[in-house]
Scaffold this motif. Structure first.
Motif, PDB file in Angstrom:
ATOM      1  N   TRP A 116       0.980  -1.377  -0.113  1.00  0.00           N
ATOM      2  CA  TRP A 116       0.340  -0.254  -0.006  1.00  0.00           C
ATOM      3  C   TRP A 116       0.921   1.006   0.637  1.00  0.00           C
ATOM      4  O   TRP A 116       1.413   1.411   1.157  1.00  0.00           O
ATOM      5  CB  TRP A 116      -0.377   0.101   1.980  1.00  0.00           C
ATOM      6  CG  TRP A 116      -2.083   1.325   1.622  1.00  0.00           C
ATOM      7  CD1 TRP A 116      -3.250   1.495   0.356  1.00  0.00           C
ATOM      8  CD2 TRP A 116      -1.780   2.281   2.350  1.00  0.00           C
ATOM      9  NE1 TRP A 116      -3.139   2.149   1.561  1.00  0.00           N
ATOM     10  CE2 TRP A 116      -2.514   2.968   1.873  1.00  0.00           C
ATOM     11  CE3 TRP A 116      -1.039   2.670   3.263  1.00  0.00           C
ATOM     12  CZ2 TRP A 116      -2.991   4.821   2.992  1.00  0.00           C
ATOM     13  CZ3 TRP A 116      -0.921   3.401   3.795  1.00  0.00           C
ATOM     14  CH2 TRP A 116      -1.875   4.648   3.918  1.00  0.00           C
ATOM     15  N   ARG A 117       0.594   1.771  -1.141  1.00  0.00           N
ATOM     16  CA  ARG A 117       1.473   3.244  -1.267  1.00  0.00           C
ATOM     17  C   ARG A 117       3.065   2.565  -0.864  1.00  0.00           C
ATOM     18  O   ARG A 117       3.533   4.423  -0.320  1.00  0.00           O
ATOM     19  CB  ARG A 117       1.138   4.295  -0.830  1.00  0.00           C
ATOM     20  CG  ARG A 117      -0.654   4.472  -1.501  1.00  0.00           C
ATOM     21  CD  ARG A 117      -1.221   5.497  -0.632  1.00  0.00           C
ATOM     22  NE  ARG A 117      -2.681   5.155  -1.338  1.00  0.00           N
ATOM     23  CZ  ARG A 117      -3.435   6.278  -0.898  1.00  0.00           C
ATOM     24  NH1 ARG A 117      -3.679   7.534   0.740  1.00  0.00           N
ATOM     25  NH2 ARG A 117      -5.105   6.746  -0.766  1.00  0.00           N
ATOM     26  N   SER A 132      -3.295   0.731  -3.499  1.00  0.00           N
ATOM     27  CA  SER A 132      -2.085   1.470  -2.894  1.00  0.00           C
ATOM     28  C   SER A 132      -4.526   2.879  -3.279  1.00  0.00           C
ATOM     29  O   SER A 132      -4.082   3.872  -3.291  1.00  0.00           O
ATOM     30  CB  SER A 132      -1.431   2.397  -4.230  1.00  0.00           C
ATOM     31  OG  SER A 132      -0.096   1.789  -3.177  1.00  0.00           O
ATOM     32  N   THR A 163      -7.085   2.577  -2.176  1.00  0.00           N
ATOM     33  CA  THR A 163      -7.696   2.523  -1.105  1.00  0.00           C
ATOM     34  C   THR A 163      -7.443   3.627  -0.184  1.00  0.00           C
ATOM     35  O   THR A 163      -5.609   3.992  -0.341  1.00  0.00           O
ATOM     36  CB  THR A 163      -8.035   1.548  -0.517  1.00  0.00           C
ATOM     37  OG1 THR A 163      -8.997   0.993   0.427  1.00  0.00           O
ATOM     38  CG2 THR A 163      -6.641   0.846   0.138  1.00  0.00           C
ATOM     39  N   ASP A 164      -8.152   4.539   0.329  1.00  0.00           N
ATOM     40  CA  ASP A 164      -7.645   5.628   1.002  1.00  0.00           C
ATOM     41  C   ASP A 164      -6.980   5.046   2.490  1.00  0.00           C
ATOM     42  O   ASP A 164      -6.021   5.683   3.183  1.00  0.00           O
ATOM     43  CB  ASP A 164      -8.343   6.955   1.266  1.00  0.00           C
ATOM     44  CG  ASP A 164      -8.679   7.944  -0.191  1.00  0.00           C
ATOM     45  OD1 ASP A 164      -7.512   8.209  -0.849  1.00  0.00           O
ATOM     46  OD2 ASP A 164      -9.829   8.427  -0.042  1.00  0.00           O
ATOM     47  N   ASP A 165      -7.050   4.095   2.885  1.00  0.00           N
ATOM     48  CA  ASP A 165      -7.090   2.843   4.495  1.00  0.00           C
ATOM     49  C   ASP A 165      -7.496   1.502   4.013  1.00  0.00           C
ATOM     50  O   ASP A 165      -8.910   1.601   4.079  1.00  0.00           O
ATOM     51  CB  ASP A 165      -8.253   4.206   5.136  1.00  0.00           C
ATOM     52  CG  ASP A 165      -7.907   3.569   6.419  1.00  0.00           C
ATOM     53  OD1 ASP A 165      -6.605   2.952   7.073  1.00  0.00           O
ATOM     54  OD2 ASP A 165      -8.753   3.297   7.567  1.00  0.00           O
ATOM     55  N   PRO A 166      -5.979   1.293   4.361  1.00  0.00           N
ATOM     56  CA  PRO A 166      -6.325  -0.420   4.025  1.00  0.00           C
ATOM     57  C   PRO A 166      -6.819  -1.111   5.377  1.00  0.00           C
ATOM     58  O   PRO A 166      -7.255  -1.477   5.187  1.00  0.00           O
ATOM     59  CB  PRO A 166      -5.306  -0.531   3.471  1.00  0.00           C
ATOM     60  CG  PRO A 166      -3.902   0.749   4.668  1.00  0.00           C
ATOM     61  CD  PRO A 166      -4.771   1.905   4.519  1.00  0.00           C
ATOM     62  N   ALA A 167      -6.780  -0.042   6.173  1.00  0.00           N
ATOM     63  CA  ALA A 167      -7.126  -0.959   7.731  1.00  0.00           C
ATOM     64  C   ALA A 167      -8.073  -1.220   8.113  1.00  0.00           C
ATOM     65  O   ALA A 167      -7.971  -2.891   8.607  1.00  0.00           O
ATOM     66  CB  ALA A 167      -6.813   0.121   8.691  1.00  0.00           C
ATOM     67  N   ARG A 189       0.068  -4.250  10.446  1.00  0.00           N
ATOM     68  CA  ARG A 189      -0.249  -2.529  10.023  1.00  0.00           C
ATOM     69  C   ARG A 189       0.625  -2.791   8.591  1.00  0.00           C
ATOM     70  O   ARG A 189       1.879  -3.299   8.200  1.00  0.00           O
ATOM     71  CB  ARG A 189      -0.402  -1.577  10.809  1.00  0.00           C
ATOM     72  CG  ARG A 189       1.139  -1.714  11.442  1.00  0.00           C
ATOM     73  CD  ARG A 189       1.137  -0.390  12.854  1.00  0.00           C
ATOM     74  NE  ARG A 189       2.430  -0.721  13.085  1.00  0.00           N
ATOM     75  CZ  ARG A 189       3.612   0.688  12.959  1.00  0.00           C
ATOM     76  NH1 ARG A 189       3.347   1.643  12.180  1.00  0.00           N
ATOM     77  NH2 ARG A 189       4.823   0.323  14.151  1.00  0.00           N
TER      78      ARG A 189
END
Length: 322
Positions: free
Chosen positions: A55-56, A110, A112-116, A125
């Motif tokens: 992710w990013r 990436s 998605t704004d928030d993968p949590a 995390r």
């Protein structure tokens, strides 16, 4: 250590004491399978397949019961959800290889704004791989580095560097082919030399304004230029950054450094001169440190580079040899 003659002097080669952190990959890359779309499709659909989410440019890591960092792979079922989240055509993926009979893919979430919320809390995390502090060689650390580097290249080569038109993904994520001029673009790795300059019982370390810590001193480093040997690059970079003339250059080891897309080639460089003249564009400071000062660096007011870096390995093996 190995001693041999260099000119009229006898010098000692310092060998790598162990593999570098990101250089112990357990994967069989089986490159020929990348060109078999049916086989790739079967692996993507296989519930036993493993996926390495990125992710990013951050990797998924959790802390074990013993307090050590460990990589997290996700199953095909979890990956199926991730692949469609905020990505109408599916998240970008790339085949990495086979581990213990199971296919391993990298997947870029990436979009998605928030993968949590997409993953159970126990999955850990997303963190910068360099912040984990692996310290010792770990096969899974190498896989995470592999995934990060490959997907970073993919993200930045969506358009052809020759004609500027869009590229399409080929070879299971390892080739970007221009949709107009048909030019093929392959994953890029930029070679960089990194060297511990030494003279007698002292080693040369520098401080750059780019370092994350104001007290950190590290070995010198720089990119290899076109038409240049690795040894020539070592001598040129040291002279440009510190004004030190270099004689013998000895290879130590290498390791992938996907931050963003390098391979670090480690060397020891024997200094012929001692007077330092720094290049202020590259270094804020450079000094000669004794082995004693490096061993007790905290007591002498400076820090050494991270444990996962080849710079730290060069220093540690040099200290152990003296």
């Amino acid at each position: 250590m190995i001693a041999h003659a260099y000119g009229t002097a006898t010098v000692t080669l310092i060998l790598a004491s162990r593999p570098n952190v990101y250089s112990s990959s357990p994967l069989d890359r089986i490159a020929a399978r990348r060109e078999d779309p049916d086989w790739i499709a079967a692996q993507l659909a296989d519930p036993e397949t493993l996926f390495v989410p990125v992710w990013r440019t951050r990797n998924l890591v959790r802390t074990s019961r013993e307090g050590d960092p460990e990589a997290v792979y996700v199953s095909g079922a979890v990956a199926a959800t991730l692949r469609m989240q905020d990505a109408p055509h599916g998240a970008p993926w790339a085949f990495l290889g086979i581990q213990d009979g199971r296919a391993v893919f990298a997947i870029d979430i990436s979009a998605t704004d928030d993968p949590a919320p997409l993953l159970p809390e126990e999955f850990g995390r997303f963190v910068d791989l360099r912040s984990v502090g692996w310290g010792v060689p770990r096969p899974e650390a190498s896989v995470l580095a592999h995934a990060r580097g490959l997907l970073h290249w993919r993200q930045r080569h969506r358009f052809c560097g020759v004609c500027g038109n869009p590229c399409e993904v080929k070879s299971a994520g390892h080739v970007m082919r221009c949709t107009v001029c048909d030019m093929q673009h392959f994953p890029r790795t930029d070679p960089a030399v990194i060297m511990l300059v030494h003279r007698g019982d002292r080693g040369l370390l520098g401080h750059s304004t780019r370092f994350p810590r104001a007290t950190m001193y590290s070995t010198l480093a720089g990119f290899v230029e076109p038409g240049e040997t690795l040894e020539e690059a070592v001598r040129r970079e040291v002279l440009e950054e510190s004004g030190i003339q270099i004689g013998a250059v000895h290879y130590h080891s290498s390791q992938p450094w996907p931050f963003p897309g390098n391979i670090m080639l480690g060397f020891y460089a024997e200094a012929l001169t001692e007077d330092i003249t720094i290049d202020p564009e590259e270094l804020k400071d450079a000094r000669w440190f004794t082995r004693h000062e490096m061993r007790d660096h905290k007591q002498h007011g400076f820090d050494l580079p991270r444990a996962d870096s080849i710079a730290r390995r060069l220093i540690e093996d040099w200290l152990a040899a003296g």
